[in-house]
Design a protein around this motif. Structure first.
Motif, mmCIF file in Angstrom:
data_model
loop_
_atom_site.group_PDB
_atom_site.id
_atom_site.type_symbol
_atom_site.label_atom_id
_atom_site.label_comp_id
_atom_site.label_asym_id
_atom_site.label_seq_id
_atom_site.Cartn_x
_atom_site.Cartn_y
_atom_site.Cartn_z
ATOM 1 N N PRO A 1 0.566 -1.138 0.165
ATOM 2 C CA PRO A 1 0.176 -0.002 0.153
ATOM 3 C C PRO A 1 0.890 1.452 0.069
ATOM 4 O O PRO A 1 0.202 2.277 -0.228
ATOM 5 C CB PRO A 1 -0.248 0.134 0.741
ATOM 6 N N ASP A 2 2.062 1.018 0.017
ATOM 7 C CA ASP A 2 2.766 1.904 0.616
ATOM 8 C C ASP A 2 3.206 2.546 -0.790
ATOM 9 O O ASP A 2 3.994 3.551 -0.885
ATOM 10 C CB ASP A 2 3.771 2.327 1.995
ATOM 11 N N SER A 3 2.995 2.151 -1.593
ATOM 12 C CA SER A 3 3.708 2.112 -3.056
ATOM 13 C C SER A 3 3.149 3.080 -4.415
ATOM 14 O O SER A 3 2.950 3.668 -5.220
ATOM 15 C CB SER A 3 3.977 0.953 -3.759
ATOM 16 N N GLU A 4 1.522 2.996 -3.708
ATOM 17 C CA GLU A 4 0.624 3.265 -4.399
ATOM 18 C C GLU A 4 0.649 4.495 -4.424
ATOM 19 O O GLU A 4 0.295 5.248 -6.030
ATOM 20 C CB GLU A 4 -0.454 2.803 -3.938
ATOM 21 N N PHE A 5 0.533 4.995 -3.944
ATOM 22 C CA PHE A 5 0.018 6.823 -4.286
ATOM 23 C C PHE A 5 0.795 7.327 -4.245
ATOM 24 O O PHE A 5 1.731 8.251 -5.200
ATOM 25 C CB PHE A 5 -0.431 7.964 -2.932
ATOM 26 N N PRO A 6 2.668 6.624 -4.028
ATOM 27 C CA PRO A 6 3.928 7.972 -4.707
ATOM 28 C C PRO A 6 4.034 7.508 -6.336
ATOM 29 O O PRO A 6 4.352 8.238 -6.571
ATOM 30 C CB PRO A 6 5.060 6.584 -3.930
ATOM 31 N N GLU A 7 3.270 6.897 -6.522
ATOM 32 C CA GLU A 7 3.415 6.342 -7.361
ATOM 33 C C GLU A 7 2.810 7.162 -8.449
ATOM 34 O O GLU A 7 2.903 7.535 -10.148
ATOM 35 C CB GLU A 7 3.847 4.516 -8.023
ATOM 36 N N ILE A 8 1.603 6.852 -8.178
ATOM 37 C CA ILE A 8 0.418 8.769 -8.101
ATOM 38 C C ILE A 8 1.168 9.257 -8.763
ATOM 39 O O ILE A 8 0.876 10.480 -9.507
ATOM 40 C CB ILE A 8 -1.003 7.643 -7.999
ATOM 41 N N ALA A 9 1.542 10.476 -7.539
ATOM 42 C CA ALA A 9 1.914 11.443 -7.568
ATOM 43 C C ALA A 9 3.864 11.573 -8.047
ATOM 44 O O ALA A 9 3.286 12.675 -9.201
ATOM 45 C CB ALA A 9 3.003 11.143 -6.070
ATOM 46 N N ARG A 10 4.114 10.567 -9.465
ATOM 47 C CA ARG A 10 5.004 10.580 -9.420
ATOM 48 C C ARG A 10 5.154 10.737 -10.756
ATOM 49 O O ARG A 10 5.586 10.685 -12.319
ATOM 50 C CB ARG A 10 5.827 9.792 -9.939
ATOM 51 N N GLY A 11 3.165 10.261 -11.507
ATOM 52 C CA GLY A 11 2.566 10.458 -12.615
ATOM 53 C C GLY A 11 2.555 9.243 -13.616
ATOM 54 O O GLY A 11 2.213 9.562 -14.380
ATOM 55 N N VAL A 12 2.291 8.189 -12.386
ATOM 56 C CA VAL A 12 2.685 6.767 -13.068
ATOM 57 C C VAL A 12 1.720 6.192 -12.287
ATOM 58 O O VAL A 12 1.220 6.032 -11.838
ATOM 59 C CB VAL A 12 4.095 6.052 -13.794
ATOM 60 N N MET A 13 1.295 4.949 -13.754
ATOM 61 C CA MET A 13 0.396 4.118 -13.269
ATOM 62 C C MET A 13 0.892 3.355 -12.738
ATOM 63 O O MET A 13 1.553 2.674 -12.148
ATOM 64 C CB MET A 13 -0.329 3.119 -14.652
ATOM 65 N N PRO A 14 -0.373 2.717 -11.184
ATOM 66 C CA PRO A 14 0.809 2.045 -10.269
ATOM 67 C C PRO A 14 1.043 0.850 -10.360
ATOM 68 O O PRO A 14 -0.103 -0.353 -10.873
ATOM 69 C CB PRO A 14 -0.536 2.640 -8.960
ATOM 70 N N ALA A 15 2.086 0.201 -9.997
ATOM 71 C CA ALA A 15 1.950 -1.518 -10.393
ATOM 72 C C ALA A 15 1.787 -2.162 -9.514
ATOM 73 O O ALA A 15 1.409 -3.534 -9.449
ATOM 74 C CB ALA A 15 3.639 -1.343 -9.820
ATOM 75 N N ASP A 16 1.098 -1.521 -8.174
ATOM 76 C CA ASP A 16 0.828 -2.364 -7.756
ATOM 77 C C ASP A 16 -0.464 -2.213 -6.918
ATOM 78 O O ASP A 16 -0.832 -1.140 -5.453
ATOM 79 C CB ASP A 16 1.294 -3.375 -6.201
ATOM 80 N N PRO A 17 -2.305 -1.862 -7.605
ATOM 81 C CA PRO A 17 -3.167 -0.245 -7.280
ATOM 82 C C PRO A 17 -4.180 -1.531 -5.499
ATOM 83 O O PRO A 17 -4.142 -2.757 -6.499
ATOM 84 C CB PRO A 17 -3.724 -0.923 -8.762
ATOM 85 N N THR A 18 -4.014 -1.171 -5.405
ATOM 86 C CA THR A 18 -6.080 -1.201 -4.648
ATOM 87 C C THR A 18 -6.829 -1.080 -6.036
ATOM 88 O O THR A 18 -6.911 -0.358 -6.682
ATOM 89 C CB THR A 18 -6.241 -0.741 -3.346
ATOM 90 N N LEU A 19 -8.036 -2.099 -5.856
ATOM 91 C CA LEU A 19 -8.904 -2.492 -7.231
ATOM 92 C C LEU A 19 -10.874 -2.557 -6.191
ATOM 93 O O LEU A 19 -10.656 -3.080 -5.812
ATOM 94 C CB LEU A 19 -8.897 -3.697 -8.222
ATOM 95 N N TYR A 20 -11.162 -1.917 -6.825
ATOM 96 C CA TYR A 20 -12.852 -1.413 -6.023
ATOM 97 C C TYR A 20 -13.243 -1.436 -7.361
ATOM 98 O O TYR A 20 -13.310 -2.165 -9.017
ATOM 99 C CB TYR A 20 -13.515 0.274 -6.168
ATOM 100 N N LEU A 21 -14.676 -3.553 -7.296
ATOM 101 C CA LEU A 21 -15.421 -3.616 -8.312
ATOM 102 C C LEU A 21 -16.424 -3.904 -7.754
ATOM 103 O O LEU A 21 -17.127 -4.340 -7.083
ATOM 104 C CB LEU A 21 -13.975 -5.122 -8.540
ATOM 105 N N CYS A 22 -17.325 -3.146 -8.472
ATOM 106 C CA CYS A 22 -18.934 -3.614 -8.367
ATOM 107 C C CYS A 22 -18.952 -4.307 -9.462
ATOM 108 O O CYS A 22 -19.568 -3.964 -10.901
ATOM 109 C CB CYS A 22 -19.348 -1.985 -8.499
ATOM 110 N N ALA A 23 -19.991 -5.282 -8.864
ATOM 111 C CA ALA A 23 -21.077 -6.291 -9.546
ATOM 112 C C ALA A 23 -22.195 -5.341 -9.459
ATOM 113 O O ALA A 23 -23.077 -6.026 -8.867
ATOM 114 C CB ALA A 23 -21.105 -7.403 -8.929
ATOM 115 N N GLN A 24 -22.218 -4.989 -11.092
ATOM 116 C CA GLN A 24 -23.390 -4.455 -10.613
ATOM 117 C C GLN A 24 -25.041 -5.097 -10.454
ATOM 118 O O GLN A 24 -25.926 -4.438 -9.867
ATOM 119 C CB GLN A 24 -24.025 -3.526 -11.904
#
Length: 516
Positions: free
Chosen positions: A337-360
């Protein structure tokens, strides 16, 4: 002598613009709502899929009283226009170590679930965290969210009369720091830190005060039958029934002024429409950068639009799913979890993202057969010039991660099923793809957002980039603030009747599709 009926133009049919338009019809205004899209809703949109229309924007509806009050304000009932189904199970949370945690709208059931998940000490910590979050929500609802223009002195005075809030809001701490003091289990820190993303922020950057978002969700989550865009359509239908005129598939290229006051708009086809007031329901950054005319640029300040909030990669598709017992709302957490937002802050797609999934198509006891409709959201950076392999990278990181956790889809969605930050930037010009306007980072962020009153007379603002902030309920409240400000100003000044003129040309402004 005939009484002049003020004419208000609303640019953008997002929830803020729709809510304002509906209220303005009750306030005896003539309303023209203009939007570049083919349907109302803005970010509350649906796209086609093999299993029917699938949500491609917000899916979580909280703070139901906000919408009940909107309909009641015009003598209607929310339940007569949309069907809302309460999801007692707020979300199912998944980690790659195999652990799962269901949270519901029952605080005692949640405490029991957390005790089984992480022990009695963490269950007690959860109860304390929930109590603080509820106190903060109740304490800051009126002076902040319900206030048309919150001020720091007024807030300070409120806190002085409610001294317990000073300690609960932890004014010198970020949400991440507050959670580290609240929970020992890193999974619970990760879970409750995720609520920062609801308003486009990172847990380590937003103030601890935003723990109140948990209280708003714990108070109830509703599913809109037919998709959340139905709510937008219902508001639009009611506004039209009350006399509002909707011009869809129409682009505003310029906001005009007379005597230093907003006086109307020019459309892409050259049509000029005059008005007594103009409401812009879009990202204020579009105004600052002159996309609706250079003369309008002073309407917002740099502090009101920067820094930018998060964007997202959004999948919307239909497929058969195998492997895990999904519910309506699901969250699959990153391993680092400590890598996701620093990567986003650097302007890149996170390599290890948290994913939200809606099963509509799931919710309650519903388990559909065959293809289902899904929306998957990965946080991403705004204004990101991703390389050509952006789609392949996003597809791999999303679906390989889910497969590693035991969830597979058939068929796997293609490029037409993905909306990227760059796509959002095109859909909402001037936004950089940011989905929430100004970032909520920093203790003063709430006071730096633009309010309903812009700095140009006669021009008003609404939407997620405006106070009280991001999220469907907040944008709806911004529409109320804008409608009240417009009518208060129009009824307190003497205005002469204007005449709409068809035809004409745009005067040198950049073309923009209004942020919806």
């Amino acid at each position: 002598m005939a009484v002049h009926q003020p004419h208000v133009i609303v640019i953008g049919a997002g929830i803020g613009g729709l809510a304002a338009a509906l209220r303005l019809t009750k306030m005896a205004a003539r309303v023209t709502l203009i939007d570049a899209g083919s349907a109302p809703g803005g970010k509350m949109r649906q796209v086609k899929s093999a299993a029917g229309p699938v949500d491609a924007g917000p899916t979580v509806l909280t703070m139901r009283p906000v919408f009940e009050e909107l309909f009641a304000a015009v003598g209607a009932q929310l339940s007569d226009h949309v069907t809302l189904v309460r999801e007692h199970l707020l979300a199912r949370h998944w980690w790659s170590d195999g652990s799962t945690l269901d949270l519901s709208d029952d605080v005692n059931a949640n405490a029991a679930a957390i005790q089984a998940f992480a022990g009695s000490t963490e269950a007690a910590a959860f109860l304390g965290f929930t109590k603080r979050a509820q106190s903060l929500f109740e304490g800051f609802d009126q002076p902040m969210m319900q206030a048309a223009a919150p001020s720091l002195p007024a807030l300070a005075a409120h806190v002085l009369t409610h001294p317990s809030l000073a300690l609960q809001m932890a004014p010198l701490s970020s949400l991440a720091q507050s959670l580290r003091r609240s929970f020992k289990d890193p999974r619970l820190r990760q879970l409750f830190g995720r609520y920062a993303t609801y308003v486009g922020g990172a847990p380590a950057k937003v103030p601890a005060l935003l723990s109140l978002i948990w209280a708003s969700e714990a108070a109830g989550v509703w599913r809109v039958e037919g998709g959340i865009q139905r709510l937008a359509q219902a508001i639009a239908d009611l506004a039209q029934a009350r006399g509002a005129e909707f011009l869809l598939n129409a682009e505003v290229t310029k906001i005009e002024q007379q005597q230093n006051r907003a006086s109307g708009v020019v459309l892409r086809d050259g049509t000029r429409i005059t008005a007594d007031a103009v409401l812009f329901n879009g990202d204020p950054k579009a105004l600052f950068h002159g996309l609706l005319g250079d003369a309008i640029r002073p309407s917002v300040t740099p502090a009101g639009i920067k820094p930018r909030s998060l964007s997202a990669y959004v999948w919307h598709f239909a497929a058969e799913v195998h492997g895990l017992p999904l519910v309506h709302h699901n969250v699959f957490f990153a391993d680092r979890p400590d890598s996701e937002f620093p990567e986003i802050a650097r302007g890149v797609m996170p390599a290890d993202p948290t994913l939200y999934l809606c099963a509509q198509d799931r919710g309650g006891d519903r388990i559909p057969q065959g293809r289902e409709r899904f929306e998957i959201i990965m946080n991403g950076p705004p204004g990101c010039p991703e390389p050509q392999e952006e789609f392949t990278t996003c597809q791999t990181r999303t679906f390989q991660r889910l497969a590693a956790m035991g969830l597979t889809f058939s068929p796997r969605p293609g490029r037409e099923n993905l909306t990227t930050p760059r796509d959002f930037a095109v859909r909402f010009p001037g936004s950089d793809g940011s989905l929430y306007g100004r970032s909520p980072a920093g203790m003063m962020a709430a006071f730096q957002r633009p309010t309903a009153h812009s700095r140009v007379p006669g021009l008003y603002l609404a939407g997620g980039g405006v106070h009280p902030g991001a999220g469907v309920p907040m944008a709806c409240l911004s529409g109320r603030h804008a409608a009240e400000a417009i009518m208060r100003n129009l009824t307190s000044t003497s205005t002469s009747r204007r005449t709409d003129m068809r035809g004409g040309t745009s005067m040198g402004s950049r073309t923009t599709t209004p942020a919806q």
